[in-house]
Design an enzyme around this catalytic site. Sequence first.
Site, short mmCIF file in Angstrom:
data_model
loop_
_atom_site.label_atom_id
_atom_site.label_comp_id
_atom_site.label_asym_id
_atom_site.label_seq_id
_atom_site.Cartn_x
_atom_site.Cartn_y
_atom_site.Cartn_z
N ASP A 186 1.11 -1.41 -0.16
CA ASP A 186 0.24 -0.11 0.11
C ASP A 186 1.06 1.29 0.08
OD1 ASP A 186 1.20 -0.61 2.89
OD2 ASP A 186 -0.57 0.46 3.57
N GLU A 187 0.21 2.78 -0.07
CA GLU A 187 0.65 3.73 -0.59
C GLU A 187 2.30 4.12 -0.52
OE1 GLU A 187 -2.16 5.80 3.61
OE2 GLU A 187 -0.02 4.04 3.94
#
Lengths: 510, 510
Positions: free
Chosen positions: B306-307
């Site tokens: 993620d991210e």
Amino acid sequence: MLKFVSLLLALSFCQGLQHNNIDDYVEAEPVFEASKYGSLWPLPQKVQISEVSFKLTSSTAVFISCFYIYLFKSLHIIYICDPSDLSELQVWITSPDSECDGYPSVTSDESYELTVNQPVAVLKAPKVWGALHGRIYSIYFLSIINDFPRFQHRGILLDSSRHFLPIKVILANLETMAMNKFNVFHWHIVDDQSFPYLSRTFPQLSEQGAYHPYTHVYTPADVKMVIEFARLRGIRVIPEFDTPGHTQSWGKGQKDLLTPCYSGSKPSGSFGPVNPILNTTYDFMAQFFTEISTVFPDGYVHLGGDEVDFTCWKSNPDIQKFMEQQHFGDDYRKLESFYIQKLLDIVTSTKKGYLIWQEVFDNGVKLKPDTVVHVWIGGGSDKEMSSVTAAGYTTILSAPWYLDYISYGQDWQKYYKVEPLNFEGTDEQKKLVIGGEACLWGEYVDATNLTPRLWPRASAVAERLWSAKDVTDIGDAFNRLSLHRCRMVERGIPAEPLFSSYCPHEYKGV
Amino acid sequence: MLKFVSLLLALSFCQGLQHNNIDDYVEAEPVFEASKYGSLWPLPQKVQISEVSFKLTSSTAVFISCFYIYLFKSLHIIYICDPSDLSELQVWITSPDSECDGYPSVTSDESYELTVNQPVAVLKAPKVWGALHGRIYSIYFLSIINDFPRFQHRGILLDSSRHFLPIKVILANLETMAMNKFNVFHWHIVDDQSFPYLSRTFPQLSEQGAYHPYTHVYTPADVKMVIEFARLRGIRVIPEFDTPGHTQSWGKGQKDLLTPCYSGSKPSGSFGPVNPILNTTYDFMAQFFTEISTVFPDGYVHLGGDEVDFTCWKSNPDIQKFMEQQHFGDDYRKLESFYIQKLLDIVTSTKKGYLIWQEVFDNGVKLKPDTVVHVWIGGGSDKEMSSVTAAGYTTILSAPWYLDYISYGQDWQKYYKVEPLNFEGTDEQKKLVIGGEACLWGEYVDATNLTPRLWPRASAVAERLWSAKDVTDIGDAFNRLSLHRCRMVERGIPAEPLFSSYCPHEYKGV
């Protein structure tokens, strides 16, 4: 006339209070940086730190691992865990009356002066209250601290009615209040939900109104213990007995105290605020507050007076009749004022001053000049501070510090940024603001979550009320508060974290 | 082929687990009312309660003050504190393989049947996992419970990187998870802030990357203890090693693992995500995940993904060159996918399945058919659930259950009202939703406040994931959850209150 109170003592059981060398914290640098004021919180009014202080090594540093003082007659003890670093801490009470045997009050002198200079440190204070404030820190470096509070009234409100708070939770939080230089425990002891105060005069109030008549009450011995524990830390205990609203639990043990509500022409079976039209109500209040005046030694009692719902009064035909007789029209605020006025007279006759929530002032009740008006309503509190002080009343502020309202992130900053004197008014008016209180109402708080929810969020309020007006650097505050929070954790208090990071000694010593 | 596992035992040290007669709770009626299902939580799929049950007196009631079962080979124990009421509790594992020696998995049979009928109660389950779920309750009345979970994956994410979580905090929460029938501990063990996992292969990762190399690490023995403690409660432990972002702490102990960021034509000294263009990166990951595959017995590992912030990659001239060579244009999502693809192949070669955060799917990475896509982004999560399942992937939901976002009041109701299948899709798509997880990210959470912040808020998620879809009566849930919360408190877990009220036995027995 100097009075030399006590000297050092090295004790092996200091471990529980052991504090760390600042070096331990240096490891945490990636997350927070060192303030030039170290972990001082709330920041003293004047601090002089030797230029070389941060270069001192452990062998040369003037360093006390921990110390802890009770200066009272019964407890002339200073703990110094590491006397090798500092051979002596002298504590001088400089005025003839140390007040060691007294109770703190709103006019207590809390100032102190701390001079750390190897091999002797000297803590001077006119009264014992200041000496207590000087005891809080571990001393890392050569320094001179001159300190006194900006505001005299620095309080925490805890609510033991929505949830019962065990005595040990209250004591742990008094200890933590002292670490943060709070000096008022506003004990919102009873409310609609329960009546845990065990009254000698009216034992049926808690018998019927407490959550449980034996396990969920504060006995006279409990109350005495709280008061003495607080006194030894320079903390006043101001109980609140809030009437005429917020009294559902009172009605269970005291017949006819509350107003019977009507549904049409018949009593509905439910009850409203205290019944203001019966003489028995005032007889009861006179007896009750006479007891309170002897149980609680502080000069003030908080009488509440907030959030009175008129629906029930309006429904009751006897109240309606009384309204007519008194020519109140349909202004039930006049009825409320009628009640409060009589109550204030009763409490005055017990030789106590009183605090009241702002509505009592708003409704135009005649107040004694020394009344403290407690401002709590969020919208327009600046305006309220203006009006209250313009009318010449002393006031304390809580509106921006309702700590039961939680939100994601570092909300301590919001509390920190409040400036209590930021309202329109003359210098004379500003002087009437004697302080404020952080309130932790109890709807969603009990022994399971109270302490981490209160600390270190309330520490932000502590610094705002103690330190100079211009102490507003939020970055420096973060750095000092991070260390101060770790100090609380090391002393066994589950103060929650400010942000991602760690303490050298985590909670419960793990 | 029935296997009779164990029989009753009355033990004096049951006190610590002692549970109360329902009569104790009746005193609390003014605040919450009794549900006809008592304190059952999460509500079983089918409950038959004898009509007369609430009329039973203590002399006729079939009543066990407390019981507590471990059915595993090493611990064939049942505690029954009050055997006078119920003379026998039989526990039958009805299938040939009890799985007592195995680990729980996503396909484990967790069903059970509990029949309480004086003087004998019978708990039947095909596997040990179901028998564990049947052990949770104290039994107040004649009843037949037929129970099984609605969703197979019911998890709690704890984050031990933003703050180190002492082992005893993790164990206490595994115990509480079991009381709430959670069966997955998603251990977000490392992240940017710290790397507390002590790797045998790369010990320098925690030596350099942990908050402290000795006091703030999980040793192999610690990890083993957590896994076994979880297994004994039917809980899977799925570790997350999130890459290529969220890896700042990895870089401290592993040279060249992270991408050097550039400021103009020179390295800035700071580092970005994992460097995806070096062969050494993949050699490292192969060795690292080979270790992980042996340390953690579960069939799945969470790989994060993620991210990922592209700023640093964009600044680096070597990365730019690589982008050109690979014909990625300036689409850095292609570079991210390039990395993830190679990582997934590595992990697949260790014979593990994997979970990934939704971005990996969104970026079009080729995934194994048994990949579990973890939906976490708040806005548009229904749409995401539709796309993920339309593409044929198994999914779990966390978006509405980020419990680190706190707010005033009863936010458990918000978590409770979520319906995970409330998205557009066919029945086949809905079947791909195997459950969800409540996430308690660690920025503002450590040992001081984790437990009361997690419970009973996560209990709302527990019931949503276990009980039937039509169990949505919020009033009944409040009544049962209030009792369930008191049960947790009585068992020593500081689960915070739902609202004003009390428990017969408050936290820490006060």
